[in-house]
Motif scaffolding. Sequence first.
Motif, mmCIF file in Angstrom:
data_model
loop_
_atom_site.group_PDB
_atom_site.id
_atom_site.type_symbol
_atom_site.label_atom_id
_atom_site.label_comp_id
_atom_site.label_asym_id
_atom_site.label_seq_id
_atom_site.Cartn_x
_atom_site.Cartn_y
_atom_site.Cartn_z
ATOM 1 N N ARG A 33 -6.420 4.582 -2.915
ATOM 2 C CA ARG A 33 -6.518 5.983 -3.345
ATOM 3 C C ARG A 33 -7.161 6.849 -2.266
ATOM 4 N NH1 ARG A 33 -5.587 8.053 -7.804
ATOM 5 N NH2 ARG A 33 -7.417 9.406 -7.811
ATOM 6 N N LYS A 34 -7.868 6.234 -1.335
ATOM 7 C CA LYS A 34 -8.538 6.955 -0.252
ATOM 8 C C LYS A 34 -7.734 6.950 1.048
ATOM 9 C CE LYS A 34 -13.085 5.726 -2.079
ATOM 10 N NZ LYS A 34 -13.358 6.993 -2.708
ATOM 11 N N LYS A 35 -6.597 6.294 1.063
ATOM 12 C CA LYS A 35 -5.775 6.121 2.257
ATOM 13 C C LYS A 35 -4.741 7.246 2.344
ATOM 14 C CE LYS A 35 -3.043 2.427 4.416
ATOM 15 N NZ LYS A 35 -2.600 1.034 4.253
ATOM 16 N N PRO A 36 -4.555 7.868 3.513
ATOM 17 C CA PRO A 36 -3.508 8.892 3.636
ATOM 18 C C PRO A 36 -2.134 8.297 3.306
ATOM 19 C CG PRO A 36 -4.955 8.933 5.548
ATOM 20 C CD PRO A 36 -5.314 7.702 4.759
ATOM 21 N N LEU A 37 -1.342 9.071 2.595
ATOM 22 C CA LEU A 37 -0.028 8.571 2.165
ATOM 23 C C LEU A 37 0.844 8.159 3.343
ATOM 24 C CD1 LEU A 37 0.971 10.954 -0.767
ATOM 25 C CD2 LEU A 37 -0.388 8.863 -0.807
ATOM 26 N N SER A 38 0.707 8.843 4.469
ATOM 27 C CA SER A 38 1.528 8.504 5.638
ATOM 28 C C SER A 38 1.197 7.119 6.191
ATOM 29 C CB SER A 38 1.366 9.555 6.731
ATOM 30 O OG SER A 38 0.005 9.638 7.143
ATOM 31 N N ASP A 39 0.060 6.564 5.821
ATOM 32 C CA ASP A 39 -0.346 5.244 6.292
ATOM 33 C C ASP A 39 0.003 4.120 5.310
ATOM 34 O OD1 ASP A 39 -1.385 6.493 8.518
ATOM 35 O OD2 ASP A 39 -3.458 6.459 7.792
ATOM 36 N N PHE A 40 0.616 4.463 4.175
ATOM 37 C CA PHE A 40 0.948 3.449 3.183
ATOM 38 C C PHE A 40 2.028 2.510 3.706
ATOM 39 C CE2 PHE A 40 -1.732 5.252 0.207
ATOM 40 C CZ PHE A 40 -1.548 4.800 -1.085
ATOM 41 N N THR A 41 1.814 1.227 3.501
ATOM 42 C CA THR A 41 2.821 0.219 3.821
ATOM 43 C C THR A 41 3.705 0.021 2.587
ATOM 44 O OG1 THR A 41 1.503 -1.626 3.005
ATOM 45 C CG2 THR A 41 1.165 -0.979 5.324
ATOM 46 N N THR A 42 4.760 -0.732 2.752
ATOM 47 C CA THR A 42 5.597 -1.073 1.615
ATOM 48 C C THR A 42 4.783 -1.827 0.571
ATOM 49 O OG1 THR A 42 7.549 -1.157 3.027
ATOM 50 C CG2 THR A 42 7.709 -2.259 0.892
ATOM 51 N N GLY A 43 3.936 -2.726 1.014
ATOM 52 C CA GLY A 43 3.076 -3.464 0.096
ATOM 53 C C GLY A 43 2.122 -2.553 -0.666
ATOM 54 N N ASP A 44 1.591 -1.544 0.020
ATOM 55 C CA ASP A 44 0.710 -0.581 -0.646
ATOM 56 C C ASP A 44 1.465 0.170 -1.738
ATOM 57 O OD1 ASP A 44 -1.287 -1.265 1.221
ATOM 58 O OD2 ASP A 44 -0.900 0.510 2.471
ATOM 59 N N LEU A 45 2.677 0.614 -1.415
ATOM 60 C CA LEU A 45 3.496 1.328 -2.403
ATOM 61 C C LEU A 45 3.800 0.433 -3.597
ATOM 62 C CD1 LEU A 45 5.993 3.050 0.038
ATOM 63 C CD2 LEU A 45 4.316 4.225 -1.406
ATOM 64 N N GLN A 46 4.212 -0.786 -3.314
ATOM 65 C CA GLN A 46 4.552 -1.732 -4.382
ATOM 66 C C GLN A 46 3.342 -1.973 -5.276
ATOM 67 O OE1 GLN A 46 3.495 -5.290 -4.497
ATOM 68 N NE2 GLN A 46 4.467 -5.335 -6.494
ATOM 69 N N LYS A 47 2.193 -2.141 -4.674
ATOM 70 C CA LYS A 47 0.973 -2.415 -5.439
ATOM 71 C C LYS A 47 0.616 -1.239 -6.336
ATOM 72 C CE LYS A 47 -1.011 -5.538 -4.770
ATOM 73 N NZ LYS A 47 -0.483 -6.774 -5.295
ATOM 74 N N MET A 48 0.590 -0.040 -5.792
ATOM 75 C CA MET A 48 0.163 1.134 -6.562
ATOM 76 C C MET A 48 1.187 1.503 -7.640
ATOM 77 S SD MET A 48 -2.844 1.846 -5.498
ATOM 78 C CE MET A 48 -3.362 3.547 -5.593
ATOM 79 N N ILE A 49 2.446 1.486 -7.299
ATOM 80 C CA ILE A 49 3.484 1.798 -8.293
ATOM 81 C C ILE A 49 3.459 0.738 -9.390
ATOM 82 C CG2 ILE A 49 5.979 1.924 -8.676
ATOM 83 C CD1 ILE A 49 6.121 3.313 -5.866
ATOM 84 N N GLY A 50 3.287 -0.503 -9.011
ATOM 85 C CA GLY A 50 3.208 -1.583 -9.985
ATOM 86 C C GLY A 50 2.033 -1.453 -10.939
ATOM 87 N N GLN A 51 1.011 -0.724 -10.523
ATOM 88 C CA GLN A 51 -0.161 -0.489 -11.371
ATOM 89 C C GLN A 51 -0.122 0.897 -12.030
ATOM 90 O OE1 GLN A 51 -2.535 -2.845 -12.104
ATOM 91 N NE2 GLN A 51 -1.011 -4.118 -11.068
ATOM 92 N N ASN A 52 1.003 1.590 -11.896
ATOM 93 C CA ASN A 52 1.159 2.943 -12.466
ATOM 94 C C ASN A 52 0.139 3.930 -11.916
ATOM 95 O OD1 ASN A 52 3.380 2.551 -14.259
ATOM 96 N ND2 ASN A 52 2.014 1.417 -15.598
ATOM 97 N N ILE A 53 -0.151 3.817 -10.639
ATOM 98 C CA ILE A 53 -1.124 4.708 -10.014
ATOM 99 C C ILE A 53 -0.394 5.601 -9.014
ATOM 100 C CG2 ILE A 53 -3.193 4.858 -8.567
ATOM 101 C CD1 ILE A 53 -3.963 2.060 -9.641
ATOM 102 N N GLY A 54 -0.486 6.906 -9.216
ATOM 103 C CA GLY A 54 0.043 7.875 -8.264
ATOM 104 C C GLY A 54 1.555 7.919 -8.146
#
Length: 133
Positions: A33-54
């Motif tokens: 949640r503190k990481k700039p969106l431009s720095d998100f990896t595919t794994g970060d996206l998968q993790k957050m979407i999988g947890q219904n966050i953002g």
Amino acid sequence: MKNGHLTLEQLEDDVWPAPSFHSGLVTRCHALRKKPLSDFTTGDLQKMIGQNIGISFLLSIAIDKLRKNPLVEGDFYAGDLLVSILTRDLSVLHANPSSYKELMSICHAALASKEPVLSGENRMLVQKFIANT
């Protein structure tokens, strides 16, 4: 990427308190949640979407990645990002017809993939998504 320099905390105007439960997943989600969106990896996206966050902020980034490779792999297996999206509440997609249409195209491409291929259960999930339109 629009707002790529911003974090989910900034976009949602919601700073979460330090986690009271210290599992790897909870700690990672709080940190992301503190990481700039431009720095998100595919794994970060998968993790957050999988947890219904953002999801409302991350969906377009995820769709961009899936457009390039429908079976892009996050942290687990080929296609895990797509599966994470399809197993969430899709009301965000219904509110954005162009994203919904794009995801439909991505699903067709995922089913057509020869290498890698979707596993049986995930293949059925994608087929169900397509059939329910």
